[in-house]
Design an enzyme around this catalytic site. Structure first.
Site, PDB file in Angstrom:
ATOM      1  N   GLY A 245       0.789  -1.229   0.000  1.00  0.00           N
ATOM      2  CA  GLY A 245       0.000   0.000   0.000  1.00  0.00           C
ATOM      3  C   GLY A 245       0.818   1.275   0.000  1.00  0.00           C
ATOM      4  O   GLY A 245       0.331   2.320   0.440  1.00  0.00           O
ATOM      5  N   GLU A 462       0.973 -36.720  -0.108  1.00  0.00           N
ATOM      6  CA  GLU A 462       0.247 -35.716   0.677  1.00  0.00           C
ATOM      7  C   GLU A 462      -0.156 -36.250   2.047  1.00  0.00           C
ATOM      8  O   GLU A 462      -0.056 -35.550   3.053  1.00  0.00           O
ATOM      9  CB  GLU A 462      -1.003 -35.234  -0.069  1.00  0.00           C
ATOM     10  CG  GLU A 462      -0.745 -34.523  -1.391  1.00  0.00           C
ATOM     11  CD  GLU A 462       0.312 -33.456  -1.286  1.00  0.00           C
ATOM     12  OE1 GLU A 462       0.474 -32.853  -0.206  1.00  0.00           O
ATOM     13  OE2 GLU A 462       1.014 -33.234  -2.288  1.00  0.00           O
TER      14      GLU A 462
HETATM   15  P1  ADP Z   1       2.676  -0.865  -3.291  1.00  0.00           P
HETATM   16  O1  ADP Z   1       2.757   0.495  -3.854  1.00  0.00           O
HETATM   17  O2  ADP Z   1       3.178  -0.958  -1.886  1.00  0.00           O
HETATM   18  O3  ADP Z   1       3.279  -1.940  -4.138  1.00  0.00           O
HETATM   19  P2  ADP Z   1      -0.101  -0.487  -3.767  1.00  0.00           P
HETATM   20  O4  ADP Z   1      -0.341   0.757  -3.015  1.00  0.00           O
HETATM   21  O5  ADP Z   1       0.074  -0.349  -5.228  1.00  0.00           O
HETATM   22  O6  ADP Z   1       1.135  -1.265  -3.169  1.00  0.00           O
HETATM   23  O7  ADP Z   1      -1.274  -1.512  -3.445  1.00  0.00           O
HETATM   24  C1  ADP Z   1      -2.028  -2.133  -4.453  1.00  0.00           C
HETATM   25  C2  ADP Z   1      -3.466  -2.269  -4.037  1.00  0.00           C
HETATM   26  O8  ADP Z   1      -3.592  -3.144  -2.929  1.00  0.00           O
HETATM   27  C3  ADP Z   1      -4.068  -0.981  -3.569  1.00  0.00           C
HETATM   28  O9  ADP Z   1      -4.589  -0.254  -4.632  1.00  0.00           O
HETATM   29  C4  ADP Z   1      -5.156  -1.447  -2.611  1.00  0.00           C
HETATM   30  O10 ADP Z   1      -6.308  -1.813  -3.305  1.00  0.00           O
HETATM   31  C5  ADP Z   1      -4.560  -2.686  -2.010  1.00  0.00           C
HETATM   32  N1  ADP Z   1      -3.892  -2.397  -0.743  1.00  0.00           N
HETATM   33  C6  ADP Z   1      -2.570  -2.543  -0.489  1.00  0.00           C
HETATM   34  N2  ADP Z   1      -2.289  -2.206   0.770  1.00  0.00           N
HETATM   35  C7  ADP Z   1      -3.442  -1.815   1.340  1.00  0.00           C
HETATM   36  C8  ADP Z   1      -3.801  -1.349   2.641  1.00  0.00           C
HETATM   37  N3  ADP Z   1      -2.890  -1.211   3.601  1.00  0.00           N
HETATM   38  N4  ADP Z   1      -5.086  -1.044   2.861  1.00  0.00           N
HETATM   39  C9  ADP Z   1      -6.000  -1.192   1.907  1.00  0.00           C
HETATM   40  N5  ADP Z   1      -5.739  -1.622   0.675  1.00  0.00           N
HETATM   41  C10 ADP Z   1      -4.478  -1.944   0.372  1.00  0.00           C
HETATM   42 ZN    ZN Z   2       5.259 -32.473  -0.620  1.00  0.00          ZN
END
Ligand code: ADP
Ligand code: ZN
Length: 678
Positions: A245, A462
């Site tokens: 995020g 498994e």
């Molecule tokens: P990063 O930039 O760290 O790679 P992003 O901000 O692009 O991650 O996250 C991708 C998507 O994942 C976001 O648009 C959101 O939908 C979801 N997401 C990631 N982290 C969070 C969070 N802490 N809370 C809510 N949604 C999140």
């Molecule tokens: Zn295995």
């Protein structure tokens, strides 16, 4: 949200412009050359003066042009055909002539003369022509025009073309973005006037939000801080694994402060054209300063911000870009309310110059969410999805240790899609669990047909894992066993359920994990007296745990508390790096081998002692393909003569709904399988 590409005319457009000019010039040249050669192709033929007079008298001449040195003769159409066939003879020429004629007539243009002859001092000619009804006149001198034309086509045009080509080639090979603005501006920069994202949309990153709250206040109200003389931050670095995020947080800062959001990826700066990156940085800051207060977000800053090591000569382009970025950051005035946020998952490789005071001097950790964080993230994303009463997000969060925000967002979406696929209006807990599996181990691959023998082997493998799990005290209960192959490579797997989230593992637990990982291979050997390639991932997993116990956790008697490895990039794959001598490294290998061997013997011992349970459960699995932890435990208890647990006593039996997908426990069976780490 108006998500607009901020500036259309970038270097790409310029490059395109050059391409268009080049192609057009080439086309025009070819067309002109073609026309010219066509005109040249119909040169009139020389005839004698008396033949000319003869043609006039025979009424064959249509038009005569009197030049200063030559008389051009154009025949009447019918006469021309006749005459051409006799004069030039060959059929091919005839056809060509006819085509030319038709073309000329069709175009309504002036006809080419057929013959010419020398000028003779003949006073009677005019009268003679008039008598024969021939149109005649003096030549309009156009030789100068055609001469210029010829020079343009054959000399100037090729030179111009060559110069243009040469220039383009030079641009590609040498530095500099001067001429015609190549390298100016920014192809992949985005600007949002309002992101519409707030801190409420980001869950589970409370510390990060707290640090950024202050920044928001400053953007709201730069005067308040500068008035008192407080120095404001210019930049903050968001550090954490992918999908946690970071981008979302940066957008939320802009959204909360109600300022525009510029974003651009670090990799977009580094291009094949030397100097383009630096020029993009300049451009970005210029635009941002015009829009201030605003947020500039640079994703993957490590792409430009890598340490400038000159060991290998370095990368000139990247270094120039980085230097430009540093210069711009030093240059701008914070009081305008410009804040640079950058994201990376490899902070350790960043150039220290970037982290100095007045640059990215704040570091905000955006780590993988814990259980509570995962619950909150699931809640945020579940807000817009209709769910029924069976849904227990806590159970999902418990089952997804190690998952990041983007995984969780993805799971909710998968679940919703799954519900729609089954014609339902609301999402159920079952949809969610299926989505968890899809995100972590891929979709079911029902069309992949395993042979009978393969199914037997996979089943025993498994059940080997599961049985060893059940027989050991320090492992998590089995939740589900399946031999339905998955798209991400697993031929089958065992799910285990954690009762709660663990931050610490004891030595006993880790040892038990190794035995469980090797349980699959042990079952194969005991039952079939042979082994398959299916255990590749198990072996890798077991080795990794054993190695970490020795080199990182100080859990071996031989080396004790000596730190033999350190983790290099904690936010990516967490690959360890040895920091000991060669001799010690050899000893570590020996110790790892010893531990794995002991664990394997233990697994075999456990399974051999419980052969009846192994056979019965495997037979059941072959028949059903997927069995629950409950079904598994029922057979297990029957065989072992253990009474059914008291339903009051919750601890004993794994809760049906609490399917765990703790990634490390979903032991994949295929070598190409991506590692699922817990
Ligand atoms: P990063 O930039 O760290 O790679 P992003 O901000 O692009 O991650 O996250 C991708 C998507 O994942 C976001 O648009 C959101 O939908 C979801 N997401 C990631 N982290 C969070 C969070 N802490 N809370 C809510 N949604 C999140
Ligand atoms: Zn295995």
């Amino acid at each position: 949200m108006d998500n607009q590409n901020n500036k259309g005319s970038g270097p790409n457009n310029n490059r395109q412009g050059w391409g268009v000019i080049l192609v057009t010039t080439l086309l025009v040249t070819f067309v002109v050359m073609g026309l010219y050669s066509l005109m040249q192709g119909s040169n009139p033929e020389e005839i004698s003066y008396d033949k000319f007079l003869e043609l006039v008298d025979d009424n064959k001449v249509d038009e005569v042009t009197l030049g200063s040195t030559r008389i051009y003769i154009t025949l009447k159409k019918d006469a021309q055909n006749e005459d051409n066939s006799s004069a030039q003879g060959t059929g091919m020429n005839n056809i060509i002539n006819q085509i030319e004629q038709q073309a000329q007539e069709g175009a309504g243009g002036e006809r080419e003369p057929d013959y010419y002859t020398g000028v003779v001092n003949d006073d009677t000619l005019a009268q003679r022509l008039e008598d024969a009804g021939v149109t005649f006149g003096a030549e309009v001198p156009d030789t100068a025009g055609s001469l210029i034309f010829e020079v343009v086509v054959t000399v100037i045009l090729p030179i111009v073309l060559l110069v243009i080509l040469f220039n383009i080639l030079m641009k590609r090979m040498t530095k500099g973005g001067g001429m015609m603005g190549i390298g100016k501006s920014n192809a992949k920069m985005y600007m949002e006037k309002e992101t519409g994202v707030t801190f409420q949309d980001v869950a589970g990153e409370d510390e990060a939000k707290e640090s950024l709250q202050e920044v928001v206040d400053f953007l709201h109200n730069p005067g308040k801080y500068s008035g008192i003389g407080a120095k404001l931050p210019k930049g903050a670095l968001l550090v954490g694994p992918p999908g946690t995020g970071k981008t979302l947080l940066a957008k939320a800062v802009a959204g909360e402060a109600k300022v525009p959001f510029f974003s651009l990826s670090g990799s977009a700066f580094v291009e094949m054209y030397v100097g383009v990156g630096a020029s993009r940085v300049r451009d970005l800051f210029k635009q941002a300063q015009q829009q201030a207060p605003c947020i500039v977000f640079i994703d993957e800053i490590d792409a430009i911000g890598k340490t400038r090591d000159t060991a290998l000569g370095g990368n000139d382009e990247r270094e120039q870009t980085l230097n430009q970025l540093l210069a711009e950051m030093d240059g701008f005035d914070t009081n305008k309310g410009l804040l640079i946020l950058a994201a990376t998952n490899r902070p350790e490789i960043l150039d220290p110059a970037l982290l100095r005071p007045g640059r990215f001097d704040r570091r905000i950790i955006v780590d993988k969410p814990d259980l509570k964080g995962r619950i909150d993230i699931l809640k945020v994303h579940a807000k817009d999805v209709r769910m029924d009463d069976s849904v227990d997000l806590e159970a999902i969060a418990l089952a997804t240790s190690g998952a990041v925000g983007s995984d969780l967002a993805n799971m909710i979406n998968e679940a919703a899609i799954n519900a729609v696929k089954h014609g339902r209006q609301v999402v159920s807990q079952k949809d969610l669990f299926e989505a968890v599996e899809v995100v972590l181990v891929g979709k079911e691959k029902k069309d992949r047909i395993m042979s009978k023998e393969e199914r037997r082997i996979v089943s025993y493998h498994e059940v080997g894992h599961a049985l060893v799990t059940a027989l050991q005290k320090n492992t998590e209960p089995v939740q589900k066993i399946t031999i339905v192959p998955r798209t991400m490579g697993a031929l089958g797997y065992v799910m285990q359920t954690p009762e709660e989230e663990k931050f610490l593992n004891t030595k006993k637990e880790l040892e038990a994990m190794i035995v469980v990982a090797l349980g699959g291979r042990a079952a194969e050997e005991i039952v079939f007296d042979t082994v398959t390639t299916g255990a590749a991932n198990d072996i890798e997993q077991a080795t990794k745990i054993a190695r970490a116990m020795i080199t990182q956790y100080g859990m071996s008697e031989r080396f004790g508390l000596m730190g033999l490895e350190s983790i290099q990039n904690r936010y990516l794959d967490g690959r360890p790096v040895l920091n000991c001598g060669d001799a010690t490294a050899g000893e570590i290998d020996e110790e790892v081998m010893r531990m794995l061997k002991a664990a394997y013997e233990e697994a075999k011992r456990l399974l051999a002692a419980n052969r009846e349970a192994l056979d019965k459960i495997a037979a059941f699995l072959i028949e059903k393909e997927t069995i629950t932890g409950k079904e598994f435990m029922k057979i297990f208890r029957e065989v072992k003569g253990i009474p059914e647990p008291d339903p009051e006593n919750e601890e004993e039996a794994p809760k049906e709904e609490r399917i765990s997908m703790k990634p490390a426990a979903a032991v994949p069976e295929n070598g190409q399988e991506e590692e699922l780490e817990g």
